[in-house]
Design a protein around this motif. Structure first.
Motif, PDB file in Angstrom:
ATOM      1  N   ALA A  48       0.834  -1.211   0.000  1.00  0.00           N
ATOM      2  CA  ALA A  48       0.000   0.000   0.000  1.00  0.00           C
ATOM      3  C   ALA A  48       0.865   1.257   0.000  1.00  0.00           C
ATOM      4  N   ALA A  49       1.984   1.215   0.722  1.00  0.00           N
ATOM      5  CA  ALA A  49       2.899   2.362   0.728  1.00  0.00           C
ATOM      6  C   ALA A  49       3.505   2.580  -0.653  1.00  0.00           C
ATOM      7  N   TYR A  50       3.846   1.489  -1.338  1.00  0.00           N
ATOM      8  CA  TYR A  50       4.372   1.612  -2.697  1.00  0.00           C
ATOM      9  C   TYR A  50       3.293   2.111  -3.659  1.00  0.00           C
ATOM     10  N   ALA A  51       2.073   1.625  -3.473  1.00  0.00           N
ATOM     11  CA  ALA A  51       0.968   2.057  -4.332  1.00  0.00           C
ATOM     12  C   ALA A  51       0.703   3.552  -4.157  1.00  0.00           C
ATOM     13  N   ALA A  52       0.846   4.044  -2.932  1.00  0.00           N
ATOM     14  CA  ALA A  52       0.649   5.473  -2.676  1.00  0.00           C
ATOM     15  C   ALA A  52       1.675   6.319  -3.425  1.00  0.00           C
ATOM     16  N   GLY A  53       2.840   5.720  -3.712  1.00  0.00           N
ATOM     17  CA  GLY A  53       3.862   6.405  -4.486  1.00  0.00           C
ATOM     18  C   GLY A  53       3.732   6.175  -5.968  1.00  0.00           C
ATOM     19  N   ASN A  54       2.645   5.536  -6.385  1.00  0.00           N
ATOM     20  CA  ASN A  54       2.319   5.301  -7.792  1.00  0.00           C
ATOM     21  C   ASN A  54       3.069   4.123  -8.405  1.00  0.00           C
ATOM     22  N   ALA A  55       3.466   3.145  -7.596  1.00  0.00           N
ATOM     23  CA  ALA A  55       3.986   1.899  -8.154  1.00  0.00           C
ATOM     24  C   ALA A  55       2.827   1.138  -8.787  1.00  0.00           C
ATOM     25  N   HIS A  56       3.057   0.569  -9.962  1.00  0.00           N
ATOM     26  CA  HIS A  56       2.010  -0.142 -10.686  1.00  0.00           C
ATOM     27  C   HIS A  56       2.103  -1.649 -10.522  1.00  0.00           C
ATOM     28  N   LYS A  57       3.326  -2.149 -10.337  1.00  0.00           N
ATOM     29  CA  LYS A  57       3.553  -3.582 -10.220  1.00  0.00           C
ATOM     30  C   LYS A  57       4.343  -3.862  -8.949  1.00  0.00           C
ATOM     31  N   ILE A  58       4.226  -5.080  -8.435  1.00  0.00           N
ATOM     32  CA  ILE A  58       4.983  -5.524  -7.269  1.00  0.00           C
ATOM     33  C   ILE A  58       5.458  -6.949  -7.531  1.00  0.00           C
ATOM     34  N   PHE A  59       6.680  -7.238  -7.156  1.00  0.00           N
ATOM     35  CA  PHE A  59       7.198  -8.600  -7.293  1.00  0.00           C
ATOM     36  C   PHE A  59       7.228  -9.232  -5.921  1.00  0.00           C
ATOM     37  N   LEU A  60       6.446 -10.289  -5.734  1.00  0.00           N
ATOM     38  CA  LEU A  60       6.430 -11.038  -4.473  1.00  0.00           C
ATOM     39  C   LEU A  60       7.318 -12.260  -4.633  1.00  0.00           C
ATOM     40  N   ASP A  61       8.433 -12.279  -3.911  1.00  0.00           N
ATOM     41  CA  ASP A  61       9.355 -13.410  -3.951  1.00  0.00           C
ATOM     42  C   ASP A  61       9.051 -14.272  -2.728  1.00  0.00           C
ATOM     43  N   VAL A  62       8.252 -15.320  -2.948  1.00  0.00           N
ATOM     44  CA  VAL A  62       7.735 -16.146  -1.852  1.00  0.00           C
ATOM     45  C   VAL A  62       8.669 -17.329  -1.632  1.00  0.00           C
ATOM     46  N   TYR A  63       9.251 -17.392  -0.446  1.00  0.00           N
ATOM     47  CA  TYR A  63      10.234 -18.429  -0.138  1.00  0.00           C
ATOM     48  C   TYR A  63       9.605 -19.766   0.237  1.00  0.00           C
ATOM     49  N   ASP A  64       8.336 -19.751   0.650  1.00  0.00           N
ATOM     50  CA  ASP A  64       7.696 -20.972   1.132  1.00  0.00           C
ATOM     51  C   ASP A  64       7.475 -21.978   0.011  1.00  0.00           C
ATOM     52  N   PRO A  65       7.449 -23.287   0.341  1.00  0.00           N
ATOM     53  CA  PRO A  65       7.087 -24.290  -0.660  1.00  0.00           C
ATOM     54  C   PRO A  65       5.606 -24.186  -0.994  1.00  0.00           C
TER      55      PRO A  65
END
Length: 277
Positions: A48-65
């Motif tokens: 949400a903080a990134y979205a408030a700065g006008n980020a359009h995409k986010i990369f979620l690097d999920v470590y879990d199996p």
């Protein structure tokens, strides 16, 4: 509501920088230092903080199996509600089956990464039935000689025994939407991107390239985007640790005299690049 055909340059620049959040057990692996967060490990709050700065995409690097990511579908729905398009990597880019991939795509992932699975179990990369553009290739690269890089799997820990350029060509044959090239040598150093690597990957694949590994300052971003081989830049520590904000990055790119992005086409719904290289 459909995406507008024409975008302002300010909106476009916000699309070029992709923040990365490392996730384990549904939480950020390291608390964020972004000011104003009530819970600095809450992934949705960070996005949400990134979205408030006008980020359009986010990369979620999920470590879990895969058998431990039941939290992902509701998390993806929360992120989509923020107007941000999630690009997701699970278990270092392993895609066990169409069923696994389909569940996350239906929950809101715009693209899933393929890395380890492509090299070790290419027969499982059957999610092309969802559209190859819903895949993004990830290559963890380590320099092995002048103008040469090896591909490493399992988050860069295991030598795959193949060149990164050859993997880039495989990704091109799959017609994935984009390729994220990560320099293991530069990762976490803040010394700047390996521009020679990105040139090699872009030339071999012909795909939009997401630059990763080594970004430590604003000039590194303009250098990478201005070199001509990179469509997007992935940013982790400099944002997550609160050294810079998305708005600050956007304003720097806009004001940089040598960087003048063109207006993108309307988004296609995939994780691939919408900006001309």
């Amino acid at each position: 509501m459909t995406q507008p055909v024409f975008h302002s340059q300010r909106d476009h620049v916000g699309d070029l920088v992709i923040p990365c959040v490392d996730v384990a057990k549904g939480r950020a692996t390291e608390p964020s230092r972004i000011t104003g967060l009530e819970d600095p490990s809450d992934v949705t709050a960070i996005v949400a903080a990134y979205a408030a700065g006008n980020a359009h995409k986010i990369f979620l690097d999920v470590y879990d199996p895969w058998d431990a990511v039941d939290y992902l579908p509701p998390l993806l729905r929360d992120i989509k509600a923020l107007g941000v398009r999630p690009l997701v990597s699970v278990a270092h880019g392993d895609l066990p089956s169409v069923v696994h991939a389909g569940g996350l795509l239906e929950a809101g992932a715009d693209a899933l990464s393929v890395s380890t699975g492509l090299i070790e179990k290419p027969e499982t990369v059957a999610v092309r039935e969802f559209g190859a553009g819903r895949l993004m290739g990830v290559i963890n690269c380590r320099r092995t000689g002048p103008g040469q890089w090896g591909a490493f799997t399992h988050d860069g820990e295991k030598d795959a025994g193949v060149s990164a350029v050859d993997v880039a060509r495989q990704l091109a044959e799959l017609q994935v939407g984009a390729v994220l090239a990560n320099s293991i040598d530069r990762e976490g150093t803040g010394d700047g991107f390996d521009l020679e690597l990105f040139h090699a990957i872009a030339t071999a694949s012909g795909l939009p390239v997401i630059a990763s590994g080594g970004c430590g300052g604003l000039d590194h971003l303009t250098e990478a985007l201005g070199a001509g081989d990179v469509t997007y830049v992935l940013v982790n520590n400099m944002l997550h640790k609160g050294r810079y904000g998305i708005e600050e990055i956007r304003d720097h790119l806009l004001s940089h005299s040598s960087f003048s992005p063109t207006s993108p086409d309307s988004d296609s719904g995939t994780g691939s690049g919408s900006a001309a290289k």
